[in-house]
Structure formats: structure tokens, C-alpha cells
Motif scaffolding. Structure first.
Motif, mmCIF file in Angstrom:
data_model
loop_
_atom_site.group_PDB
_atom_site.id
_atom_site.type_symbol
_atom_site.label_atom_id
_atom_site.label_comp_id
_atom_site.label_asym_id
_atom_site.label_seq_id
_atom_site.Cartn_x
_atom_site.Cartn_y
_atom_site.Cartn_z
ATOM 1 N N LYS A 26 84.382 76.609 18.594
ATOM 2 C CA LYS A 26 84.428 75.794 19.705
ATOM 3 C C LYS A 26 83.862 74.510 18.904
ATOM 4 N N ASP A 27 83.926 73.402 19.572
ATOM 5 C CA ASP A 27 83.710 71.953 19.172
ATOM 6 C C ASP A 27 82.034 71.914 19.786
ATOM 7 N N GLY A 28 81.057 71.407 18.855
ATOM 8 C CA GLY A 28 79.738 71.087 19.596
ATOM 9 C C GLY A 28 78.778 71.104 18.691
ATOM 10 N N GLU A 29 77.513 71.286 19.086
ATOM 11 C CA GLU A 29 76.317 70.937 18.023
ATOM 12 C C GLU A 29 75.694 72.648 18.061
ATOM 13 N N VAL A 30 75.347 72.649 16.748
ATOM 14 C CA VAL A 30 74.719 74.070 16.335
ATOM 15 C C VAL A 30 73.245 74.069 16.856
ATOM 16 N N VAL A 31 73.097 74.974 17.778
ATOM 17 C CA VAL A 31 71.399 75.022 18.268
ATOM 18 C C VAL A 31 70.636 76.149 17.560
ATOM 19 N N ALA A 32 71.306 77.343 17.037
ATOM 20 C CA ALA A 32 70.573 78.130 16.510
ATOM 21 C C ALA A 32 71.458 79.007 15.422
ATOM 22 N N VAL A 33 70.906 79.391 14.455
ATOM 23 C CA VAL A 33 71.451 80.255 13.531
ATOM 24 C C VAL A 33 70.475 81.435 13.323
ATOM 25 N N PRO A 34 70.784 82.525 13.959
ATOM 26 C CA PRO A 34 70.033 83.567 14.105
ATOM 27 C C PRO A 34 69.902 84.748 13.048
ATOM 28 N N VAL A 35 70.767 84.215 12.116
ATOM 29 C CA VAL A 35 70.868 85.306 10.967
ATOM 30 C C VAL A 35 70.401 84.662 9.668
ATOM 31 N N ASP A 36 69.787 85.439 8.843
ATOM 32 C CA ASP A 36 69.456 84.998 7.544
ATOM 33 C C ASP A 36 70.463 85.302 6.167
ATOM 34 N N ASN A 37 70.453 84.356 5.520
ATOM 35 C CA ASN A 37 71.482 84.500 4.512
ATOM 36 C C ASN A 37 71.163 85.986 3.605
ATOM 37 N N GLY A 38 72.362 86.632 3.395
ATOM 38 C CA GLY A 38 72.285 87.906 2.578
ATOM 39 C C GLY A 38 72.106 89.123 3.721
ATOM 40 N N GLN A 39 71.832 88.587 4.894
ATOM 41 C CA GLN A 39 71.411 89.963 6.020
ATOM 42 C C GLN A 39 72.558 90.586 6.341
ATOM 43 N N VAL A 65 76.332 88.521 5.491
ATOM 44 C CA VAL A 65 76.470 87.196 5.777
ATOM 45 C C VAL A 65 75.921 86.247 4.813
ATOM 46 N N TYR A 66 76.526 85.197 4.578
ATOM 47 C CA TYR A 66 76.395 84.027 3.442
ATOM 48 C C TYR A 66 76.289 83.031 4.215
ATOM 49 N N LEU A 67 75.355 82.145 4.290
ATOM 50 C CA LEU A 67 75.269 81.006 4.949
ATOM 51 C C LEU A 67 75.771 79.690 4.347
ATOM 52 N N ALA A 68 75.962 80.088 2.713
ATOM 53 C CA ALA A 68 76.398 78.830 2.049
ATOM 54 C C ALA A 68 77.592 79.276 1.088
ATOM 55 N N PRO A 69 78.660 78.438 0.629
ATOM 56 C CA PRO A 69 79.620 78.828 -0.080
ATOM 57 C C PRO A 69 79.162 79.616 -1.530
ATOM 58 N N GLN A 70 77.855 79.042 -2.046
ATOM 59 C CA GLN A 70 77.319 79.908 -3.373
ATOM 60 C C GLN A 70 75.978 79.681 -3.469
ATOM 61 N N ALA A 71 75.280 80.536 -4.247
ATOM 62 C CA ALA A 71 73.658 80.328 -4.284
ATOM 63 C C ALA A 71 73.561 79.048 -4.594
ATOM 64 N N GLY A 72 72.531 78.378 -4.087
ATOM 65 C CA GLY A 72 72.017 77.046 -4.464
ATOM 66 C C GLY A 72 72.651 76.014 -3.652
#
Length: 151
Positions: free
Chosen positions: A123-136, A83-90
Motif C-alpha cells: 500500500k501507499d502510506g506512512e510507516v507507523v510501526a515495524v514490530p520485528v527486529d533485524n535478524g528475527q 527478516v532483514y530490515l536493511a540490504p546489508q549489515a551497517g
């Protein structure tokens, strides 16, 4: 959410039987207890709470986070990959806790077999948690983001 008395009893069973891990699911709540050097660490998504022997410590903020995440929609990974949480590093992450998302907004990327798959909010809504780390590395069905739906 499970009652703290029940969680404490499970922690006691874990310690008495010298178990290293206890994984329990009741309905849509998953509880993972792991023994770590004399203390038991409780994972009830998205927050870790420590239970020292028979005492339970939980702040109102942690309790609110646990309740929010358990009542939120869990967006799960449709495949195994990284998983990558951003489109690219930085770059800034696609989403972070507190962000508002609309169905179809990108929330992360899962790379699998050299293919980059954009994962969109279901779904439409508010993000309340992102339980994974970038690169996991994530498994099929693993929660990537929790979204509290708007009424």
C-alpha cells in the motif's frame, strides 16, 4: 482498541489463576498478556504497556501509537524465515517509523531456504510501526510493518 477496564480485568484473571500467558483476539485487535515476576506485561501492537496489579499506566503518546497501529494496514510475511530490515549489515534500514512508502517499495528482506525474498510495500502510506527486529525469525502471516494508508 480494547477498553482499559477490560484489559485490567483480564490481567486480574491472569494473576488470580496463576496463568503465565493470555492471548486474545477481538476483530482486528490482538492482545497478549504475559506474567513476568509479579507484573503483567501487555502487548497490543506495536507498543508494550505495563499493568501493575490493578493499575493501568498508559501515556497519550502510547495510546496514539496503539490506535495508529490498529487502524493501519498490517503488511504480513508471506513465508517463514529470517527478516532483514536493511540490504546489508551497517546499511540504513529500508524503512523506519515515519517514512512514506509507495506500493512496490522494498520494506525488508525475508531469507528462507537460502533464498533472499524482497518484501515490497502493498500500500501507499506512512510507516507507523515495524514490530520485528533485524535478524528475527518470523512466521508466515506475522506482521512485518504497519502502514497507515494515505487518504
Amino acid at each position: 482498541m480494547m477498553e482499559l477496564k477490560k484489559i485490567s480485568e483480564l490481567a486480574k484473571i491472569l494473576k488470580q489463576n496463576q496463568l503465565t500467558k493470555l492471548d486474545l483476539t477481538e476483530g482486528d485487535v490482538r492482545l497478549v498478556l504475559e506474567s513476568a515476576g509479579g507484573k503483567v506485561v501487555l502487548q497490543e501492537m506495536p507498543k508494550e504497556i505495563e499493568i501493575f496489579q490493578e493499575e493501568t499506566t498508559i501515556t497519550m503518546e502510547e495510546k496514539k501509537l496503539v490506535v495508529e497501529s490498529t487502524s493501519a494496514y498490517e503488511q504480513k510475511s508471506p513465508l517463514v524465515g529470517t527478516v532483514y530490515l536493511a540490504p546489508q549489515a551497517g546499511s540504513a534500514p529500508y524503512v523506519k517509523v515515519g517514512d512514506k512508502v509507495k506500493k512496490g517499495d522494498p520494506v525488508c528482506i525475508v531469507e528462507s531456504m537460502k533464498m533472499f525474498n524482497t518484501i515490497e510495500a502493498e500500500k501507499d502510506g506512512e510507516v507507523v510501526a515495524v514490530p520485528v527486529d533485524n535478524g528475527q525469525i518470523v512466521e508466515y502471516g506475522q506482521v512485518l510493518v504497519c502502514i497507515r494508508e494515505e487518504a
